[in-house]
Scaffold this motif. Structure first.
Motif, mmCIF file in Angstrom:
data_model
loop_
_atom_site.group_PDB
_atom_site.id
_atom_site.type_symbol
_atom_site.label_atom_id
_atom_site.label_comp_id
_atom_site.label_asym_id
_atom_site.label_seq_id
_atom_site.Cartn_x
_atom_site.Cartn_y
_atom_site.Cartn_z
ATOM 1 N N THR A 21 1.345 -1.244 -0.039
ATOM 2 C CA THR A 21 0.164 0.017 0.039
ATOM 3 C C THR A 21 0.912 0.987 -0.274
ATOM 4 N N VAL A 22 0.668 2.288 -0.817
ATOM 5 C CA VAL A 22 1.079 3.332 -0.339
ATOM 6 C C VAL A 22 -0.368 4.703 -0.214
ATOM 7 N N LYS A 23 0.526 5.079 0.816
ATOM 8 C CA LYS A 23 -0.481 6.092 1.812
ATOM 9 C C LYS A 23 0.186 7.276 2.028
ATOM 10 N N GLY A 24 -0.625 7.984 2.639
ATOM 11 C CA GLY A 24 -0.197 9.852 2.829
ATOM 12 C C GLY A 24 -1.018 10.496 3.591
ATOM 13 N N GLU A 25 -0.473 11.934 3.562
ATOM 14 C CA GLU A 25 -1.623 13.028 4.407
ATOM 15 C C GLU A 25 -0.623 14.373 2.938
ATOM 16 N N LEU A 26 -1.786 15.408 3.121
ATOM 17 C CA LEU A 26 -2.242 16.151 2.275
ATOM 18 C C LEU A 26 -1.744 17.359 3.859
ATOM 19 N N GLN A 27 -0.088 17.786 3.913
ATOM 20 C CA GLN A 27 -0.948 18.768 4.820
ATOM 21 C C GLN A 27 -1.345 20.006 4.620
ATOM 22 N N LYS A 55 -9.998 14.506 4.461
ATOM 23 C CA LYS A 55 -9.745 15.188 4.404
ATOM 24 C C LYS A 55 -8.013 15.024 5.089
ATOM 25 N N GLY A 56 -7.386 14.662 3.122
ATOM 26 C CA GLY A 56 -6.461 14.961 3.277
ATOM 27 C C GLY A 56 -5.276 13.780 3.750
ATOM 28 N N ARG A 57 -6.026 12.602 3.311
ATOM 29 C CA ARG A 57 -5.246 11.301 3.543
ATOM 30 C C ARG A 57 -6.242 10.836 2.462
ATOM 31 N N PHE A 58 -5.414 9.553 1.801
ATOM 32 C CA PHE A 58 -5.305 8.541 0.903
ATOM 33 C C PHE A 58 -4.846 7.484 1.051
ATOM 34 N N SER A 59 -5.484 6.482 0.658
ATOM 35 C CA SER A 59 -4.578 4.965 0.609
ATOM 36 C C SER A 59 -4.697 4.085 -0.440
ATOM 37 N N ILE A 60 -3.911 3.804 -1.575
ATOM 38 C CA ILE A 60 -4.069 3.174 -2.258
ATOM 39 C C ILE A 60 -2.923 1.907 -2.691
ATOM 40 N N LYS A 61 -3.808 0.660 -2.554
ATOM 41 C CA LYS A 61 -3.313 -0.606 -2.755
ATOM 42 C C LYS A 61 -2.518 -0.949 -4.397
ATOM 43 N N ILE A 62 -1.414 -1.478 -3.818
ATOM 44 C CA ILE A 62 -0.313 -1.079 -5.339
ATOM 45 C C ILE A 62 -1.145 -3.334 -5.809
ATOM 46 N N PRO A 63 -1.735 -3.086 -7.148
ATOM 47 C CA PRO A 63 -1.810 -4.475 -7.681
ATOM 48 C C PRO A 63 -0.397 -5.220 -6.916
ATOM 49 N N TYR A 75 -1.856 14.431 -7.269
ATOM 50 C CA TYR A 75 -2.654 15.049 -6.470
ATOM 51 C C TYR A 75 -3.684 16.491 -7.560
ATOM 52 N N ASP A 76 -3.017 17.034 -8.315
ATOM 53 C CA ASP A 76 -3.742 17.841 -8.916
ATOM 54 C C ASP A 76 -3.407 17.472 -10.437
ATOM 55 N N VAL A 77 -4.386 16.817 -11.061
ATOM 56 C CA VAL A 77 -4.562 16.349 -13.058
ATOM 57 C C VAL A 77 -4.474 17.928 -13.175
ATOM 58 N N LYS A 78 -5.333 18.917 -13.417
ATOM 59 C CA LYS A 78 -5.282 20.015 -14.255
ATOM 60 C C LYS A 78 -3.943 20.525 -14.300
ATOM 61 N N ASN A 79 -2.568 20.897 -13.753
ATOM 62 C CA ASN A 79 -1.526 21.774 -13.214
ATOM 63 C C ASN A 79 -0.849 20.556 -13.273
ATOM 64 N N VAL A 92 4.653 1.749 1.285
ATOM 65 C CA VAL A 92 5.313 3.485 1.591
ATOM 66 C C VAL A 92 4.207 4.129 2.001
ATOM 67 N N GLU A 93 4.187 5.368 3.207
ATOM 68 C CA GLU A 93 4.278 6.328 3.843
ATOM 69 C C GLU A 93 4.670 7.590 3.141
ATOM 70 N N LEU A 94 3.756 8.438 3.369
ATOM 71 C CA LEU A 94 4.165 9.913 3.126
ATOM 72 C C LEU A 94 3.688 10.637 4.001
ATOM 73 N N ILE A 95 4.316 12.240 3.618
ATOM 74 C CA ILE A 95 3.324 13.284 4.221
ATOM 75 C C ILE A 95 4.026 13.908 2.989
ATOM 76 N N PHE A 96 3.169 15.252 2.822
ATOM 77 C CA PHE A 96 3.917 17.106 2.388
ATOM 78 C C PHE A 96 2.292 17.645 2.391
ATOM 79 N N ASN A 97 3.489 19.485 1.960
ATOM 80 C CA ASN A 97 2.191 19.935 1.857
ATOM 81 C C ASN A 97 2.554 19.999 -0.102
#
Length: 443
Positions: A21-27, A55-63, A75-79, A92-97
């Motif tokens: 799993t890759v999961k994280g938090e967007l500050q 609420k700024g959190r996500f979790s994705i199962k890697i196949p 996280y921002d498709v337009k840009n 993998v776990e990560l935190i970023f602004n």
């Protein structure tokens, strides 16, 4: 014995089908709705999976059985705002602004990413100190600066070896080795000497056949930085000369990796064609033509040449149509011509065409030629739709993308717009009706 065999079987099965799993938090998240996971492969990114951001959190199962390498979270498709990470069969776990992703990213789980991030922070700090000493030495040749330089250089070399050892047998080691930066044993006395050294040793640590590096953006980013940032000048002629030398160096370094050479050169051709830089396009085309035939794309080359034929300032290629036995060059009396390539099966076209028509239908100084890229199946639908735009001159673009006019104009997407003056010279190539309106409003 049976219990041992069963245990061994279960262990193998668990290892083979382990899911990570890759999961994280967007500050300070800004209500980004989705986090999308891609696998990077050279200059391409392949979709893997997604999750909603709550609420700024996500979790994705890697196949299962997803291969190790560099991956991207968008996280921002337009840009196209994203962060990259290494996946090597571990969570993998990560935190970023999201506003400052590269500067703020922290990995709380994943040995590969922790090691690589730590490596970048420590080596970049030492590199900045070495660069600072070198700049000071240009103006002040004190022996103490040379001593400081040698001390920091030794520390950097030691640090590089330590991290390569720590990352042994990990994906991170590939990137750590490739990031190793050359520093001469002695300080340089002038900026020109330093720049020459940087260019000479820029690719020393890069293995252009390393599949891990090739399946990331690392090599492409490195090449682009070398061509466009290390080789620059205010004078246009000098700039072209430097970039041509840089491209020749890159192609030489790549050597017999023809797939990489093809990808790099096609990227350069696309970029220079968009800039309408004829000289640079022709330079790269000359090199591209030396690739083995199976690595050359004739249609791509024709598209690039077509884009040059319709550069701003060039007279647009002539074409004729059977509907009214007319040709572009035979048309008279209009101050401006708009050529639009569209299709009755293109959803974007169906949105843009009514807007274009309503904007220009009462402008008697502008003549619109709408070329419908159709095949035999869609022709009837196109003929019906043309009745919605009676003031336009409609041309049947038989065989769609194989149409001769399409190739002559270098069209590779619909809708495509070309604005011509009374002499049929290209004066603008807006991407959409909105840009076309801005052009006309400024006239």
């Amino acid at each position: 014995m049976k219990k041992r065999l069963l245990a061994a079987f279960l262990l193998i099965t668990t290892f083979t089908y382990a899911q990570y799993t890759v999961k994280g938090e967007l500050q300070r998240y800004q209500n980004y709705p989705w986090m999308i996971l891609y696998e990077l492969q050279g200059g391409q990114q392949n979709y893997i999976a997604y999750d909603s951001i709550k609420k700024g959190r996500f979790s994705i199962k890697i196949p299962n059985n997803q291969r190790p390498g560099m991956y991207r979270l968008v996280y921002d498709v337009k840009n196209q705002a994203s962060v990259d990470f290494i996946f090597d069969n571990e969570n993998v776990e990560l935190i970023f602004n999201p506003r400052q992703a590269e500067k703020t990213i922290q990995f709380t789980e994943s040995e590969n990413n922790k090691i690589y991030q730590n490596y970048l922070k420590q080596t970049e700090s030492l590199q900045q100190e070495l660069d600072s000493i070198q700049v000071r030495y240009f103006n002040d040749k004190e022996a103490s600066l040379a001593q400081q330089y040698n001390l920091k250089r030794q520390q950097l070399n030691t640090l590089q070896k330590e991290f390569e050892t720590t990352a042994k047998a990990k994906i991170a080691q590939h990137f750590i080795k490739a990031n190793s930066k050359h520093y001469a044993k002695e300080l340089y006395t002038s900026p020109s000497e330093l720049l020459t050294s940087i260019k000479t040793h820029y690719f020393d640590s890069v293995d252009f056949n390393d599949q891990v590096l090739l399946n990331s953006t690392f090599i492409h980013d490195k090449i682009n930085a070398f061509i466009f940032y290390l080789n620059t000048a205010d004078d246009k002629i000098q700039l072209a000369k430097l970039q041509q030398q840089a491209i020749a160096t890159v192609i030489d370094k790549i050597g017999s990796n023809f797939q990489l050479s093809k990808d790099v050169q096609e990227g350069l051709l696309y970029g220079y064609a968009n800039l309408e830089d004829t000289d640079m396009v022709n330079f790269v085309l000359k090199s591209y033509s030396k690739l083995p035939p199976k690595f050359q794309e004739a249609n791509f080359v024709n598209d690039i040449k077509g884009q040059l034929r319709t550069s701003v300032g060039m007279k647009a290629p002539d074409f004729s149509w059977k509907e009214n036995s007319k040709s572009l060059y035979s048309l008279k009396r209009a101050q401006t011509y708009v050529i639009v390539f569209w299709s009755s099966t293109c959803s974007h076209c169906l949105q843009e065409m009514p807007v274009l028509y309503n904007y220009l239908k009462n402008n008697k100084q502008v003549k619109v030629i709408a070329i419908g890229l159709e095949d035999t199946q869609s022709k009837i639908g196109w003929q019906t739709m043309t009745k919605n735009y009676p003031n336009f001159t409609h041309v049947y673009g038989v065989n769609k993308w194989e149409n001769k006019t399409v190739k002559n104009y270098g069209v590779n997407a619909t809708p495509s717009f070309f604005v011509l003056d009374a002499e049929k010279k290209v004066i603008s190539k807006p991407d959409n009706v909105k840009e076309l309106k801005v052009f006309f409003d400024k006239k």
